[in-house]
Write an enzyme that holds these catalytic residues in place. Sequence first.
Site, PDB file in Angstrom:
ATOM      1  N   ARG A  89      35.160 127.639  19.013  1.00 61.57           N
ATOM      2  CA  ARG A  89      34.190 127.412  17.941  1.00 61.57           C
ATOM      3  C   ARG A  89      32.851 128.065  18.256  1.00 61.57           C
ATOM      4  NH1 ARG A  89      35.093 121.269  19.188  1.00 61.57           N
ATOM      5  NH2 ARG A  89      37.073 122.255  19.344  1.00 61.57           N
ATOM      6  N   ASP A  94      27.861 117.113  19.085  1.00 65.49           N
ATOM      7  CA  ASP A  94      28.420 115.760  19.089  1.00 65.49           C
ATOM      8  C   ASP A  94      27.345 114.743  19.412  1.00 65.49           C
ATOM      9  OD1 ASP A  94      31.135 116.473  18.679  1.00 65.49           O
ATOM     10  OD2 ASP A  94      31.351 116.964  20.800  1.00 65.49           O
TER      11      ASP A  94
END
Length: 168
Positions: A89, A94
């Site tokens: 990615r 997060d």
Amino acid sequence: TYIGLGSNLDGPHRQLQAAVRGLAEIPSSRVEQVSGIYRSRAVGPGDQPDYLNAVASLETALPEHRLLDHLQAIEQRQGRVRSVRWGPRTLDLDILLYGDQHLQDARLTIPHPRLMERNFVLVPLAEICDAKMLLPDGTELVTLLATCSRDHLTRTDLPLTLADASAQ
């Protein structure tokens, strides 16, 4: 609040720098600290390039899901495509910890469900907070660090600073 940053595509160092700038633009929020950048082996399917990872400390007045919305918008602006779980990615942001909150629903789990088993999260987290910090379950971060393997984890000399957050 602590945010994990990771990238292994399309200029990962540049992606992390842009992510810190994006974090600095989140309303009702302020980036307090950013760890160094760590290189780690990819966790996921196939033959992927290594990741660059960091952790940022973010003071925010936003509720958890609104913060998640902003993080996902930053990922999308930087070309994130969600096609393969744990696949390569451009950017992964997060929410690792949000104070001492425990939350689990269809969109979000806090603390991050794999926080305690990932050296590329624990080591940079300890770099910017007190290693004696208690996680929401009462575990001391230093205890997790003591059993955390440092295999395939290297601190880089690549810069990632708060000064980068204001540079456009």
